[in-house]
Design an enzyme around this catalytic site. Structure first.
Site, short mmCIF file in Angstrom:
data_model
loop_
_atom_site.label_atom_id
_atom_site.label_comp_id
_atom_site.label_asym_id
_atom_site.label_seq_id
_atom_site.Cartn_x
_atom_site.Cartn_y
_atom_site.Cartn_z
N ASP A 114 -11.19 2.63 3.83
CA ASP A 114 -11.98 0.75 3.41
C ASP A 114 -13.23 0.55 3.47
OD1 ASP A 114 -9.37 -0.49 3.45
OD2 ASP A 114 -8.74 -0.11 5.54
N GLN B 33 -4.44 -1.52 9.00
CA GLN B 33 -4.43 -2.93 8.19
C GLN B 33 -5.35 -4.22 9.88
OE1 GLN B 33 -3.29 -3.36 6.29
NE2 GLN B 33 -4.19 -5.77 5.91
N LYS C 89 0.66 -1.48 0.35
CA LYS C 89 -0.23 -0.07 0.03
C LYS C 89 0.85 1.20 -0.26
CE LYS C 89 -3.76 -2.38 2.22
NZ LYS C 89 -4.52 -2.69 3.20
N1 GUN Z 1 -6.88 -7.23 5.98
C1 GUN Z 1 -7.14 -8.03 4.92
N2 GUN Z 1 -7.56 -7.35 4.47
C2 GUN Z 1 -7.60 -6.14 4.52
C3 GUN Z 1 -8.05 -4.76 3.87
O1 GUN Z 1 -8.70 -4.21 2.59
N3 GUN Z 1 -8.17 -3.70 4.76
C4 GUN Z 1 -7.36 -3.27 5.97
N4 GUN Z 1 -7.57 -2.59 6.33
N5 GUN Z 1 -7.57 -4.40 6.57
C5 GUN Z 1 -7.28 -6.19 5.89
#
Ligand code: GUN
Length: 281
Positions: free
Chosen positions: A119, A96, A52
């Site tokens: 998100d 995350q 990211k």
């Molecule tokens: N963990 C697995 N997929 C995601 C996601 O799309 N966003 C976040 N914040 N954590 C994750």
């Protein structure tokens, strides 16, 4: 043999569009900023977070990283989220997942300002999605729709079956398919006669979390198959929820793993960050 839906290529198009928007904002002195919080050092999370941040850099988005120890308290995390909510420079806040067990995930997701919830996990955004209102949509779900639309696959009036009902993928993708006028069925681990259900699908989305579970016997000839899974097989090779070789022999189009849905998630997250700033302007 099925057509391969190239997620890397389509994610590249979206990233190029986002990059142009970021450049345009920069020309007006506006820097888009994403705050990324990781608690602990789960290896898979570290890979996602690194990707990211790397993509932010590629597109000219500023990323701010916050790394809390595995033993961090919920209060510490909530206090950081609170500061970032108030920080006018920050457009998006991403915590995350998964979080260590001493931290209540729900409390943290609800603490993120819905306006910065890139998100799309805050209940306000989840609710807005189900009401068809403007909101942030979770990246993977939004990415699946983009893959279909940009591949010229119609959704309107078609039978769509989503296998999996997670908050991150299954439920939001079902809502989006409905918004596109699909006839949507959500199947899950309690569904009886799963093959009968999946074989109705013109568009089958596999978000089951079980390695290569969906083979040709689950698929109507000519269906479009979207594979959300990501696993390592016995040879340590990446694979999905779909048995690719078997499925590709009956499907009309299919996403590969890697290079299908995966690259779309981050591209859509980046788009949400720019969208956040545009809305706040
Ligand atoms: N963990 C697995 N997929 C995601 C996601 O799309 N966003 C976040 N914040 N954590 C994750």
């Amino acid at each position: 043999m099925a057509k391969i839906i190239d997620g890397k290529e389509i994610a590249g198009q979206i990233k190029a569009e986002v990059k142009a928007e970021v450049k345009d904002l920069l020309a007006h002195g506006i820097m888009v900023t994403l705050a990324v919080i990781q608690v602990g050092e789960d290896p898979a999370s570290s890979v996602y977070v690194r990707n990211k941040k790397k993509t932010c850099e590629e597109l000219g988005i500023r990323s701010r990283s916050y790394s809390l120890p595995q033993a961090a308290s919920e209060e510490e995390l909530l206090s950081l989220v609170g500061e970032l909510n108030e920080d006018p420079e920050v457009d998006g806040i991403l915590v995350q997942l998964p979080l260590p067990e001493q931290i209540n995930e729900k409390a943290v997701l609800e603490a993120i300002s819905p306006e910065k919830d890139v998100d799309g996990f805050h209940p306000c955004n989840v609710g807005a999605l189900s009401c068809g209102e403007e909101c942030f949509v979770p990246g993977t779900a939004a990415g699946i729709i983009e893959l279909l639309v940009r591949s010229g696959i119609p959704i309107d009036g078609r039978e769509c079956v989503v296998v999996g009902r997670s908050n991150i993928v299954g439920k939001p993708v079902a809502q989006l398919l409905l918004r596109e006028n699909g006839t949507v069925t959500v199947a899950h681990s309690h569904t009886k006669n799963l093959r009968e259900v999946t074989r109705r699908a013109d568009i089958l989305v596999a978000a089951v979390g079980r390695r290569r579970m969906i083979d040709a016997s689950y698929i109507k000839p000519g269906a479009v198959v979207i594979d959300v899974g990501i696993h390592r097989d016995e040879k340590n090779k990446l694979c999905g929820d779909v048995d690719f070789e078997s499925a590709a022999s009956v499907a009309s189009a299919i996403t590969p793993v890697p290079g299908g849905v995966g690259p779309m998630t981050i591209a859509m997250l980046m788009r949400n960050c720019v969208e956040s700033r545009r809305r706040r302007l």
